[in-house]
Every structure is written in structure tokens, then in C-alpha cells.
Write a protein that holds these residues in place. Structure first.
Motif, PDB file in Angstrom:
ATOM      1  N   GLU A   1      -8.326  -3.156  -6.880  1.00 12.35           N
ATOM      2  CA  GLU A   1      -8.840  -2.924  -5.375  1.00 12.35           C
ATOM      3  C   GLU A   1      -8.206  -1.699  -4.692  1.00 12.35           C
ATOM      4  OE1 GLU A   1      -7.591  -6.487  -3.785  1.00 12.35           O
ATOM      5  OE2 GLU A   1      -8.618  -8.052  -4.937  1.00 12.35           O
TER       6      GLU A   1
ATOM      7  N   ARG B   1      -2.612   6.331  12.135  1.00  5.75           N
ATOM      8  CA  ARG B   1      -1.463   6.186  11.124  1.00  5.75           C
ATOM      9  C   ARG B   1      -0.105   6.683  11.759  1.00  5.75           C
ATOM     10  NH1 ARG B   1      -1.050   7.592   6.778  1.00  5.75           N
ATOM     11  NH2 ARG B   1      -0.434   5.755   5.729  1.00  5.75           N
TER      12      ARG B   1
ATOM     13  N   TYR C   1      -8.123   4.569   6.212  1.00  5.42           N
ATOM     14  CA  TYR C   1      -7.472   3.903   7.371  1.00  5.42           C
ATOM     15  C   TYR C   1      -7.420   4.910   8.754  1.00  5.42           C
ATOM     16  CZ  TYR C   1      -6.112   1.022   3.369  1.00  5.42           C
ATOM     17  OH  TYR C   1      -6.000   0.149   2.286  1.00  5.42           O
TER      18      TYR C   1
ATOM     19  N   SER D   1       0.777  -1.261  -0.004  1.00  5.42           N
ATOM     20  CA  SER D   1       0.019  -0.167  -0.145  1.00  5.42           C
ATOM     21  C   SER D   1       0.778   1.262   0.063  1.00  5.42           C
ATOM     22  CB  SER D   1      -0.769  -0.111   1.463  1.00  5.42           C
ATOM     23  OG  SER D   1      -1.873   0.785   1.413  1.00  5.42           O
TER      24      SER D   1
HETATM   25  N1  LLP Z   1      -6.212  -5.413  -1.894  1.00  6.19           N
HETATM   26  C1  LLP Z   1      -5.707  -6.002  -0.787  1.00  6.19           C
HETATM   27  C2  LLP Z   1      -5.725  -7.471  -0.737  1.00  6.19           C
HETATM   28  C3  LLP Z   1      -5.159  -5.327   0.383  1.00  6.19           C
HETATM   29  O1  LLP Z   1      -4.561  -6.050   1.468  1.00  6.19           O
HETATM   30  C4  LLP Z   1      -5.384  -3.861   0.522  1.00  6.19           C
HETATM   31  C5  LLP Z   1      -4.728  -3.118   1.591  1.00  6.19           C
HETATM   32  C6  LLP Z   1      -5.871  -3.027  -0.560  1.00  6.19           C
HETATM   33  C7  LLP Z   1      -6.505  -4.047  -1.756  1.00  6.19           C
HETATM   34  C8  LLP Z   1      -6.316  -1.793  -0.674  1.00  6.19           C
HETATM   35  O2  LLP Z   1      -5.002  -1.136  -0.966  1.00  6.19           O
HETATM   36  P1  LLP Z   1      -4.693   0.557  -1.009  1.00  6.19           P
HETATM   37  O3  LLP Z   1      -5.013   0.825  -2.426  1.00  6.19           O
HETATM   38  O4  LLP Z   1      -5.493   1.201   0.101  1.00  6.19           O
HETATM   39  O5  LLP Z   1      -3.276   0.880  -0.768  1.00  6.19           O
HETATM   40  N2  LLP Z   1      -3.514   0.423   7.183  1.00  6.19           N
HETATM   41  C9  LLP Z   1      -2.357   0.906   6.354  1.00  6.19           C
HETATM   42  C10 LLP Z   1      -2.944   0.334   5.128  1.00  6.19           C
HETATM   43  C11 LLP Z   1      -2.904  -1.116   4.980  1.00  6.19           C
HETATM   44  C12 LLP Z   1      -3.114  -1.636   3.763  1.00  6.19           C
HETATM   45  C13 LLP Z   1      -3.948  -3.296   3.890  1.00  6.19           C
HETATM   46  N3  LLP Z   1      -4.231  -3.723   2.402  1.00  6.19           N
HETATM   47  C14 LLP Z   1      -2.165   2.520   6.422  1.00  6.19           C
HETATM   48  O6  LLP Z   1      -2.847   3.104   7.069  1.00  6.19           O
HETATM   49  O7  LLP Z   1      -1.434   3.201   5.522  1.00  6.19           O
END
Ligand code: LLP
Length: 420
Positions: free
Chosen positions: A275, A314, A373, A202
Motif C-alpha cells: 500500500e 507538512r 500528503y 510512514s
Molecule cells: N497503508 C496504511 C494503512 C496507512 O495508514 C498509510 C499511511 C499507508 C498505507 C501509506 O503510507 P505511505 O506509503 O504513504 O508512507 N500525513 C503524513 C503521512 C501519514 C500516513 C498515514 N498512513 C505525512 O504527510 O507525512
């Protein structure tokens, strides 16, 4: 681009002055902009218009039903990782066939719920999970539509705690084990392999790690097809970063990301799935807090606000940087201060040595880029109430989650009879 701007010296969400929301719901509160959510979704979707693409919003980024409904209306599906998230997506009106169920530890109960709900796809993360899912699907009376999540052993180059695609991370099937796992899946009565998926992390701010991972995926698709599998779906996960500090990091634009993706995968003729979470919701939300007091020591000036690390984890968890703005625009002198919360942890810091004008008790501060988040990771640590969420839409706003009450907080515990 977002819709949080100063108008006549006051920070607004769309056309709603933030002090007006604060007067109505108290502080702290999360505030989202419906127009920003919509715009981010549309810009991303538009970038992929050349091929059939389903954009499944990652519910973990923001699971508020009003946020999910806003995106569902635009055509979004949902990427989920728990029964709770599946329930949220369904309640928000996401059609079941547009729901994907990811995660390394789906329980049998969650699988049963997902099968009964008729969700569109399981992203399976281990050979062990394939066996269990097959049993549950057979018991349910059908086959589960499955993509294998590939661990491509690529370092996303993001924060260590949000990188997921290295071979020592718990996610996905090691890329060299995908062919044997898929061969096994063919003889499992409850599994129909329809594609492959990957998600390497991410807040990626460079295209290169994506490119490396997708190259591996393309290679695997060809090998799987050569082995007789019908691979019709390519789910490339989320991960594209957003500018938290536009002076320091400028992530690729959705159009550039899309060009790179399409150049690599278009020739495969697969249906594409993506996603994104942060990219859609991150800059569509802010957290607004009130200054409790400014504490001056011989060594530091602390601006202590009524939001804490429990409301926005965060910074304490990932040393994340969020822009902090006074809601009342100030043009005078600014001096370096540490903006901290009231939680009894040294980690309860939102920003160190930030240049801010002198802050008085009662002044409002806004933390930007908190739509993803933020609320979804909040807790009640220090017996603090979960804060409200508000959505602005033009010159109106709606409370999309009320502040938790102390009554509800106390009522959720129960005292055993021997202590009565
Ligand atoms: N798909 C899967 C399988 C994932 O594990 C995640 C995020 C996403 C999609 C979405 O990712 P994005 O587009 O939002 O980067 N709590 C952390 C971020 C953890 C992300 C976990 N997985 C933060 O606040 O930075």
C-alpha cells in the motif's frame, strides 16, 4: 528520479515551463508529473515481479481522480480509509475487487457502502470491529473478506506522529491478541479471514523496522495456519520513505526493499499486497507559490509567499523539510531567509534559514516533494481557497482540479432563519 528540471534556466514540469502554468491558473498551485507517477509505480511494481503482487495506492496520499486514474491504468488498486476514498477510487476506475478498506473507525454506514460496492478486502483493526462488520455482512447477505491488521509493536523510527506500529498506537490488533481474535472470527457468520496485514508507519528510511515487523507477521501466519486458518493474503502496508533532502537521508531503493520482503515472505506462498502512497506520489508533485514580498527586520529576512500552511501542512505539522527552489534558476549570491506564508500562525513556516537568491515580489518558488500528503491535507483555514491541481504530460498540462471559488466558499455556509 523525477521530471521537474531546469531547462534554459526555468524550472519545468516535464516539458512545460512552470511560469506558463502560473500564468494560466494563478498561484499557488500543485503540479504533478504524469511521467513521474508512472515511473515510480512501474519501478515499484517491477521490483516485486517474482510473485503475484497487488499494489494498492494509498489514496490518502493523493486522491485526485486524475492521479488515481493514471495509476489505475497501470494496474494499481487502492488502499482507502473512508467512504469518500472508496468513492474516489471507484470514480477513477479502480475495479472494486482491487479496493482495500483500512482504518480504525469504519462506521456501519461506510461498511455498508463498501459491501454494496463489492470491494475486495477489509483490513480490520480490532476485535470489536470484527463483530460489527460480521453483522453488516450478514445483513448484506454474504461474508466480508478480511485481513487482520496486526500491531507488531515495532517502532518505525520515523516521526512520532506518523509511526503506527507501537503497542500504544491506536492501530491494529495487538500481535499477542491476533490468534484469539482470529479464532473468534471463525465463528462469526459474516467474516472470512483471508490474511494478515500490517503498516508500521510512514517515511521509513531504514529497512530494519520493516524486517522486524515482517518477521513477526511471518511467525503469525504460521501459527494461524497451524490453527486451521487459510491464510492466502499478506498485505504489508506502505511506508517506504522518499528522499526529501538527499544530502541527509537516502531511503532504501524499492529493489532493496523488495528483496528484503521477498526473502522473508516468499516461502509462505501468499498473494502479496502493498500500500505505498508517498513513494509513488511524493516526488511526482510540487507546490508553486509566488513571492508576495520580502520583509527585512533587524533579525531575519522573511520571504513571504502566497501559499500557506493550509495549502501544505507538512512543515508545520511534522517539521517536515521540503526543498525550496526558485523557478528562475539563479547562480548569483544566496543568503539565508525564512520562507513563510501569510497565515496568522507562527507555525506557518515552510523553511527556516534557507539559502535563496534575492527574491522580488512576483517571483515564483517551487516546493518539492509535495505530491503526497500535500493537496490531500489542505484546508481552507483563514478562509483561503483550496488551490488548483495541474497535471503535466509531455509538453501539455491539464487542470485536474480548478481553484475553489469565493462563491462556492460563501455558498457552503447558511444563516439560520432567526438571524435573517
Ligand atoms: N497503508 C496504511 C494503512 C496507512 O495508514 C498509510 C499511511 C499507508 C498505507 C501509506 O503510507 P505511505 O506509503 O504513504 O508512507 N500525513 C503524513 C503521512 C501519514 C500516513 C498515514 N498512513 C505525512 O504527510 O507525512
Amino acid at each position: 528520479m523525477d521530471h521537474f528540471t531546469y531547462q534554459d534556466g526555468i524550472l519545468h514540469a516535464e516539458h512545460v515551463p512552470l511560469p506558463e502554468i502560473a500564468a494560466s491558473v494563478g498561484t499557488p498551485f500543485y503540479c504533478y508529473s504524469a511521467a513521474t507517477l508512472t515511473r515510480h509505480y512501474q519501478v515499484f511494481a517491477e521490483a516485486f515481479r517474482e510473485i503475484p503482487t497487488l499494489i494498492c495506492f494509498a489514496v490518502k496520499a493523493n486522491g485526485n481522480l486524475a492521479v488515481l486514474r493514471t495509476l489505475a491504468r497501470l494496474g494499481a488498486g487502492a488502499d482507502t480509509v473512508s467512504e469518500g476514498e472508496i468513492r474516489k477510487a471507484l470514480a477513477a476506475g479502480v475495479p472494486p475487487q482491487k479496493i482495500v478498506f483500512s482504518g480504525v473507525g469504519k462506521t456501519r454506514g461506510e461498511m455498508r457502502f463498501a459491501l454494496k460496492s463489492g470491494i475486495g478486502q477489509f483490513n480490520v483493526e480490532s476485535p470489536e470491529e470484527l463483530e460489527i462488520l460480521s453483522e453488516e455482512a450478514v445483513a448484506h447477505g454474504g461474508k466480508a473478506r478480511v485481513t487482520i491488521r496486526v500491531n507488531p509493536d515495532v517502532d518505525a523510527g520515523s516521526h512520532d506522529k506518523i509511526s503506527t506500529g507501537r503497542k500504544t498506537d491506536k492501530f491494529g490488533v495487538a500481535w499477542e491478541s491476533v490468534l484469539p481474535s482470529s479464532a473468534r472470527a471463525r465463528v462469526l457468520p459474516g467474516i472470512r479471514i483471508v490474511g494478515v496485514t500490517c503498516h508500521i508507519g510512514s517515511q521509513l528510511t531504514k529497512l530494519e523496522p520493516f524486517r522486524a515487523a515482517f518477521a513477526r507477521i511471518v511467525h503469525l501466519v504460521k501459527e494461524l495456519r497451524a490453527g486451521g486458518h487459510t491464510i492466502e493474503v499478506l498485505d504489508l502496508g506502505g511506508g517506504l520513505g522518499i528522499p526529501y533532502d538527499s544530502a541527509k537521508e537516502i531511503p532504501p531503493l524499492p529493489a532493496d526493499y523488495a528483496r528484503m520482503v521477498l526473502d522473508q515472505v516468499q516461502h509462505l506462498g501468499c498473494k502479496l499486497m502493498l500500500e505505498p502512497g508517498r513513494l509513488i506520489a511524493g516526488n511526482a508533485g510540487i507546490l508553486v507559490a509566488r513571492v508576495v514580498l520580502t520583509k527585512r527586520t533587524p533579525h531575519r529576512t522573511f520571504v513571504i509567499v502566497d501559499a500557506g500552511m493550509n495549502d501544505l501542512m507538512r512543515p508545520s505539522l511534522y517539521d517536515a523539510w521540503h526543498e525550496i527552489l526558485p523557478v528562475k534558476e539563479a547562480n548569483g549570491d544566496a543568503s539565508p531567509v525564512d520562507v513563510v506564508g501569510p497565515v496568522c500562525e507562527t507555525a506557518d513556516v515552510f523553511g527556516k534559514q534557507r539559502l535563496l537568491p534575492a527574491m522580488q515580489p512576483g517571483d515564483l518558488l517551487a516546493f518539492r516533494s509535495c505530491g503526497a500528503y500535500g493537496a490531500s491535507m489542505a484546508s481552507t483555514y483563514n478562509a483561503r481557497l483550496l488551490v488548483p491541481e495541474v497535471m503535466a504530460h509531455g509538453d501539455a498540462f491539464h487542470i485536474i482540479r480548478a481553484r475553489q471559488s469565493y462563491e462556492a466558499m460563501l455558498a457552503s455556509d447558511s444563516i439560520p432563519s432567526w438571524l435573517e
